[in-house]
Design a protein around this motif. Structure first.
Motif: not given
Length: 399
Positions: A158-183
């Motif tokens: 992309a840089a070689a053909v002159g693009y300074p930025d690109l249209p992309v689908r962003p990284r999914p922001r994924v919340a990760v939660l564990s449940t349990g009183d024992e943790l």
């Protein structure tokens, strides 16, 4: 119980790929291209030298050795130069534009390296060591199709053909939660009946391997109100949510209790082992939530079977799971009827063929076998026994 394919199909039918954004090249690393990238110019954009040496006319090398006056130097980045007259040479550097009149480049190794007069001992045809304009890419050509995962080589293109930025689908922001009183968090002192939380670290890493941005949260207890409030907070910045634990049939299955009156998450028994209890829904009608079992192996297998394809789909990719190979089984396997079985295993490649050996420990709580595995043997629900030497499908785990 529903089939694995049925549960995955329902998940994918309710998802929408993330909205594209434009990102500077370095910020776009690891994302997925939303639109094709085309070359606005030829690449290279001009004829240039592939070697350090001398630009000459091939016709001047008829009698060897040839001795030619050197009329100057051309370095990479020079904007232009007068035409080389017949019987003359110009010293040229790799990547420098070919001067008008020159039709071949003689490497410095074929000469005496002279600065004012050069003695050339080997001849060459026209075009020798010349990179022609458009030799790599022609103007208007698609150099990166939509759906390309952007790594180092792709961003370099992309840089070689002159693009300074690109249209992309962003990284999914994924919340990760564990449940349990024992943790408890790793490093904390454990009281009797407590364990360290491994699921959130394991799944956060799996999210990153899948191209997402993990948002690991500290473990939650067994209070449905607290879980519901935590999930509402995550909606402000997460594109997807993963929970582990609290989805089975016990009295303290907190995730089920948190949604008992909401109707946003559907819970099912899926005909698979490990990972039978599953839940999926859309919070606020937009944010996918995957409620996975609490046993570590069950959670991990569930991620690879259901969440990985979903995260790929959110990024505009084909909703594929882990890559698979066919391997010869090193021992007899048994499996319960009606369940798609995923067995941790060691996959090896010798003599142009794969062989797979199941781990001795297959309990859904036994992490050591998972940590040492590089594959999952897939036994279909209608197969109860696989004889030694038979061929089986094996999913390749990330290394």
């Amino acid at each position: 119980m529903r089939r694995v394919s049925e549960h995955l199909s329902e998940i994918l039918s309710r998802l929408t790929p993330l909205t594209p954004v434009r990102l500077p090249l370095l910020e776009a690393a690891g994302t997925v291209l939303a639109e094709p990238v085309t070359a606005p110019v030829d690449l290279p954009p001009f004829d240039n030298s592939a070697m350090d040496g001398y630009a000459v006319r091939a016709a001047d090398l008829g009698a060897l050795p040839a001795v030619l006056p050197v009329t100057g130097d051309v370095a990479a980045g020079d904007l232009g130069r007068a035409e080389i007259p017949p019987g003359r040479a110009v010293r040229i550097m790799t990547g420098a534009p070919l001067p008008p009149g020159a039709d071949t480049v003689i490497p410095v190794e074929w000469t005496d390296g002279g600065a004012e007069v050069v003695r050339i001992t080997r001849g060459a045809p026209e075009g020798n060591y010349i990179r022609r304009a458009g030799e790599d890419v022609r103007a208007g050509a698609v150099v990166l199709p939509a759906g390309t995962r952007l790594g180092a080589a792709q961003l370099g293109m992309a840089a070689a053909v002159g693009y300074p930025d690109l249209p992309v689908r962003p990284r999914p922001r994924v919340a990760v939660l564990s449940t349990g009183d024992e943790l408890r968090d790793p490093g904390d002192t454990l009281e009797h009946g407590q364990i360290w939380d491994s699921n959130s670290f394991m799944l956060a890493t799996a999210v990153r391997e899948a191209g997402g941005e993990p948002l690991r949260q500290s473990f939650l207890g067994d209070d449905p109100k607290t879980v519901r409030e935590a999930l509402q907070e995550e909606l402000a910045h997460a594109d997807a949510i993963i929970t582990t634990g609290g989805v089975s049939m016990g009295v303290y299955d907190v995730v089920k209790a948190a949604f008992s009156g909401g109707g946003e998450v559907d819970f099912h028994k899926v005909a698979m082992r490990p990972g039978k209890p599953q839940g999926f829904g859309l919070l606020d009608g937009r944010c996918p939530i995957f409620t996975l079992p609490g046993n570590p192996v069950s959670a991990y297998v569930s991620f690879q079977v259901f969440v990985l394809p979903a995260l790929r789909y959110l990024q505009g990719l084909e909703p594929e799971g882990l890559p698979s190979v066919t391997a010869r089984c090193a021992s007899t396997l048994t499996s319960p009827s009606g369940l798609q079985h995923y067995l941790r295993a060691e996959l090896t490649f010798t003599d142009d063929a794969y062989t797979v050996r199941p781990a001795s420990a297959q309990g859904s709580h036994q992490m050591a076998a998972l940590a040492g595995a590089n594959g999952l043997i897939v036994i279909p629900p209608d197969v109860t026994e696989v004889p030694e030497g038979a061929f089986v499908e094996v999913l390749r785990l990330p290394s």
